[in-house]
Design an enzyme around this catalytic site. Structure first.
Site, PDB file in Angstrom:
ATOM      1  N   GLU A  93     -45.340 -22.121  14.280  1.00 15.99           N
ATOM      2  CA  GLU A  93     -46.294 -23.199  14.527  1.00 15.99           C
ATOM      3  C   GLU A  93     -46.279 -24.257  13.413  1.00 15.99           C
ATOM      4  O   GLU A  93     -47.140 -25.143  13.382  1.00 15.99           O
ATOM      5  CB  GLU A  93     -47.719 -22.639  14.664  1.00 15.99           C
ATOM      6  CG  GLU A  93     -47.966 -21.776  15.877  1.00 15.99           C
ATOM      7  CD  GLU A  93     -47.927 -22.532  17.208  1.00 15.99           C
ATOM      8  OE1 GLU A  93     -47.518 -23.713  17.227  1.00 15.99           O
ATOM      9  OE2 GLU A  93     -48.283 -21.918  18.217  1.00 15.99           O
ATOM     10  N   HIS A 151     -54.514 -20.396  24.432  1.00 18.09           N
ATOM     11  CA  HIS A 151     -53.766 -20.065  23.219  1.00 18.09           C
ATOM     12  C   HIS A 151     -54.702 -19.642  22.069  1.00 18.09           C
ATOM     13  O   HIS A 151     -54.658 -18.494  21.649  1.00 18.09           O
ATOM     14  CB  HIS A 151     -52.926 -21.300  22.852  1.00 18.09           C
ATOM     15  CG  HIS A 151     -52.016 -21.100  21.686  1.00 18.09           C
ATOM     16  ND1 HIS A 151     -50.921 -21.888  21.457  1.00 18.09           N
ATOM     17  CD2 HIS A 151     -52.053 -20.214  20.667  1.00 18.09           C
ATOM     18  CE1 HIS A 151     -50.301 -21.494  20.363  1.00 18.09           C
ATOM     19  NE2 HIS A 151     -50.975 -20.477  19.862  1.00 18.09           N
TER      20      HIS A 151
HETATM   21 ZN    ZN Z   1     -50.629 -19.546  18.071  1.00 11.44          ZN
END
Ligand code: ZN
Length: 214
Positions: A74, A154
């Site tokens: 990420e 998420h």
């Molecule tokens: Zn995540």
């Protein structure tokens, strides 16, 4: 006591995130920016198993500067946030209540005045695959002018002027989501009006004074 380095802070708050149940397994990632460098948690390591050396350092363009492990998948989202805000730290988790709201709603309404600490209404960024520039762009848009955003299906992300601040914002976001979700199971949570929220800001700017007794 010397202040913790950014990489030491990642370890300390990583452990805390696991202790508090905000993350499980290898999910969740944290970063702290200092100048043009960003220390970030590595990919594939549980946050309570980190050592400072495990945490990669990247520059704001995403080049690896230090470390043997790959930065969190990420990291593009973290870098996009640094590029568009004054944030010095970013915390991203898949905490339970945050994820519940992010999978069922388009925003978290302000049902408690502490939501103001995150910028009021928390928006849910449109879904995109993790790690992609699309997700980074959606999150950036949802975060505009705020300290927190939820990511559809998420989790959540918060920012701050320090890792401590960003971490506390994540705890607050999770608490607000929990209050709202639990509220929905009991009845219909009342949402604070613009007027009520403005009055809170006014109150915070003019706290009661307690003159010392003569
Ligand atoms: Zn995540």
């Amino acid at each position: 006591m010397t202040p913790l380095t950014p990489r030491e802070q990642l370890c300390a708050y990583g452990r805390r995130a696991v202790e508090l149940g905000l993350v499980i397994g290898t999910s969740g990632n944290l970063s702290a920016r200092e100048g043009d460098l960003v220390a970030v948690t590595p990919s594939g390591v549980a946050l309570d198993r980190l050592t400072p050396e495990m945490c990669p350092v990247v520059d704001v363009e995403g080049h690896l500067v230090e470390g043997d492990l790959q930065p969190s998948s990420e990291t593009p989202m973290h870098l996009a946030i640094y590029a568009s805000t004054d944030a010095r730290a970013v915390v991203h988790t898949h905490s339970v209540f945050g994820t519940v709201v992010a999978t069922t709603m388009t925003e978290l309404p302000p049902v408690h005045y502490n939501a103001l600490l995150l910028g009021g209404v928390v928006k849910v960024a449109e879904y995109a695959t993790y790690g992609t520039p699309e997700l980074a762009a959606n999150v950036r848009a949802a975060l505009a002018g705020k300290q927190a955003a939820l990511l559809a299906n998420h989790g959540g992300v918060t920012i701050g002027a320090s890792l401590e601040q960003a971490f506390e914002a994540t705890r607050l976001l999770e608490w607000l989501c929990e209050v709202y979700v639990r509220g929905l199971s009991v009845g219909r949570p009342a949402v604070l009006t613009e007027e009520q929220l403005a009055a809170v800001v006014e109150r915070a700017l003019n706290p009661p004074s307690f003159p010392r007794r003569a």
